[in-house]
Design a protein around this motif. Structure first.
Motif: not given
Lengths: 265, 303
Positions: B291-300, B161-164, B187-201
């Motif tokens: 994956g979520e962890e690498n996305i978070l690492r790259v964001i940082n 589901n689309l985040p709030a 981002s594109q497609g369902p892999v965006t869910n990994n991004l959202i999980a990374a952003l949450a952290k």
């Protein structure tokens, strides 16, 4: 009825287009022009026709000019820059050419889809397609055949131009006769064999098949001669590719005039 | 998404006399309802995908809208010439729905993955590829696809589901833009869910503009995205697709054409099978750095 004059006139026009353009694919057009005449001169307007062997485009353009679907002035642009008549039929240019073809193995699936659409709509339209014998090497032809049989598409009539030659050899020597009536009958088609240069016989054959609403898709295996009408070209693979010299064109014109009883222009 | 897809068809299209559904012999436990409702307009073309597309083009030429369904790689790669010559050249309303885009079929292996599908199809004339990331933009995407009545590819995956804090916009979704943003993520497609999980952290959420784009080809830079990039000068692209012919390469061209100066541009994308080993979709995403962890690492790394 005698269609000799028509056959000669169509051949003369094909030669004129090829000579004007300096283009090849002469033999394949002369091989199937009588089949196309037998279909396009006699089908109902709402029936569809797909030339699956798109390399015989000059035959298609010529017969569609004969029926009024392609104007005279367009024929003169064949093969030239900014034409609507390239060496293989173009998409979305003429209502009478529903699909651009040129890559083999597309026509039977397309015609099968049209036949299926006609069945769903409950109309009486016939879906015609003309393939080459070499083209039946293509797996898509076999996929479409099974689909047509399974869907009981007796409103589909496929013609095969069996001249026994393909791109780089005799069909018999390459993959064998993949247009063999026995093969197509075994799949569930109703197949008739016919002289591919006898317009009356071809027309009678498809009309009889069309009237037979037996749930079987139809096929006319038409026995033809590549380059038919010009001895130098007949049954020779090279005339799939070669353009004519001026001298060859002059001789070919005369041969067609004499052979088909045309008056000199 | 497959469940939502079949529900959408049943609810919105199954009753329409000009709509035909063709399956390439797939749909167990998903399409039974559609088949029942559509009767003779639901066709099983068998295991013969090329003919399925040719038949679809023939039917579309007679006034039908035709949706062809299969597993994504089977309906994309095998039928490319049929899509180009029969469907796209004639601008016909034939839609291919491919289930399991990206590494969606996971341990089923490389034959079942579609990580070059957008590159393969999006350059064809008249073609539009749709890659929804969420259940919500899937509905909007399908509305647009069927209203457009032109060649299309729908890439189905495992959407959530689309985040709030994200909203639907034309061609995708986006967060509310902030003037203080220092990073633009596309981002594109369902892999965006990994991004959202990374952003949450991440504690940098308020400094990041997030966009998703669910249509390809990508030929016009949306104004909001251009504004964000001009502000942040930093781009991170995330896509479950190879880098060639995908979202990142398209964005790089558009940003250069627009003359937008950049400090940093990182593309996270499907790397194929770099270690020659196979696993779940999550495993392949992780191997590709998606994956979520690498996305978070790259964001940082941008802060």
């Amino acid at each position: 009825m005698d269609y000799k004059q028509l056959q000669g006139r169509l051949r003369s026009n094909i030669l004129k287009m090829h000579h004007g353009a300096g283009s090849g694919h002469i033999g394949c057009s002369l091989s199937c022009i009588d089949i196309m005449a037998a279909i396009l001169k006699f089908k109902n307007e709402a029936d569809t026709f797909i030339l699956s062997k798109g390399h015989a485009a000059t035959a298609l353009y010529t017969i569609l000019n004969e029926t009024g679907a392609i104007p005279d002035e367009d024929l003169g642009t064949f093969y030239k820059n900014a034409t609507t008549l390239p060496a293989h039929p173009a998409p979305l240019k003429y209502a009478a050419i529903p699909f651009a073809t040129g890559s083999l193995g597309h026509g039977l699936p397309l015609a099968t889809g049209i036949a299926k659409a006609n069945k769903l709509k409950g109309n009486d339209k016939i879906s015609f397609v003309l393939m080459s014998d070499g083209e039946t090497n293509e797996g898509t032809s076999w996929e479409a055949a099974h689909f047509a049989v399974a869907n009981k598409l007796d409103n589909l009539i496929a013609f095969v131009d069996c001249n026994g030659l393909q791109g780089f050899g005799n069909t018999a020597d390459i993959l064998g006769n993949t247009a063999s009536p026995k093969l197509w009958e075994a799949m569930g088609f109703e197949v008739v064999e016919c002289d591919g240069h006898d317009i009356e016989a071809l027309m009678q054959a498809w009309k009889k098949l069309a009237a037979n609403k037996n749930g079987k898709p139809k096929m006319v295996v038409a026995s033809t001669v590549k380059g038919k009408g010009i001895k130098e070209m007949e049954d020779k693979m090279e005339w799939h590719y070669l353009p004519m010299t001026d001298a060859q064109y002059t001789a070919a014109k005369q041969e067609i005039r004499a052979g088909y009883g045309l008056e000199n222009d | 998404m497959r469940k939502h897809f079949s529900e959408y068809i049943e609810r919105n299209l199954a009753d329409r006399e000009d709509f035909v559904f063709i399956t390439g012999d797939l749909g167990y436990n998903a399409l039974e309802g559609v088949a029942k409702k559509m009767g003779p307009r639901f066709i099983n073309a068998g295991v013969a995908e090329q003919n399925m597309i040719g038949v679809a083009a023939g039917m579309a030429s007679q006034g039908f809208q035709v949706l062809c369904y299969s597993i994504a790689p089977f309906v994309v790669y095998r039928c490319l010439e049929q899509m180009r010559n029969d469907v796209c050249f004639h601008n016909l309303p034939v839609y291919i729905a491919g289930n399991g885009g990206g590494y969606g079929y996971g341990i089923m292996g490389s034959s079942h993955h579609a990580i070059e599908d957008i590159a393969t199809l999006s350059g064809l004339p008249n073609m539009q590829c749709y890659i929804p990331g969420f259940v919500e933009d899937m509905r909007a995407t399908m509305d647009e696809m069927f209203a457009r009545r032109r060649p299309a590819y729908l890439r189905l995956g495992l959407g959530k589901n689309l985040p709030a804090d994200m909203q639907l916009v034309t061609g995708g979704t986006q967060t509310v833009l902030t003037p203080e943003a220092r990073l633009t993520i596309l981002s594109q497609g369902p892999v965006t869910n990994n991004l959202i999980a990374a952003l949450a952290k991440s504690d940098k959420q308020n400094s990041i503009d997030v966009f998703t784009l669910n249509t390809m080809p990508f030929v016009t830079l949306p104004a909001a995205l251009a504004t964000s990039i001009a502000t942040t000068k930093n781009i991170l692209v995330i896509e479950e697709h190879i880098s060639i012919g995908g979202l990142g390469s398209s964005l790089a061209l558009l940003v250069n054409e627009a003359g937008l100066p950049l400090d940093k541009f990182i593309s996270l994308h499907a790397e194929g099978y770099p270690n020659g080993l196979y696993g779940s979709q999550a495993y392949h995403q992780q191997v590709s750095g998606l994956g979520e962890e690498n996305i978070l690492r790259v964001i940082n790394s941008y802060f």
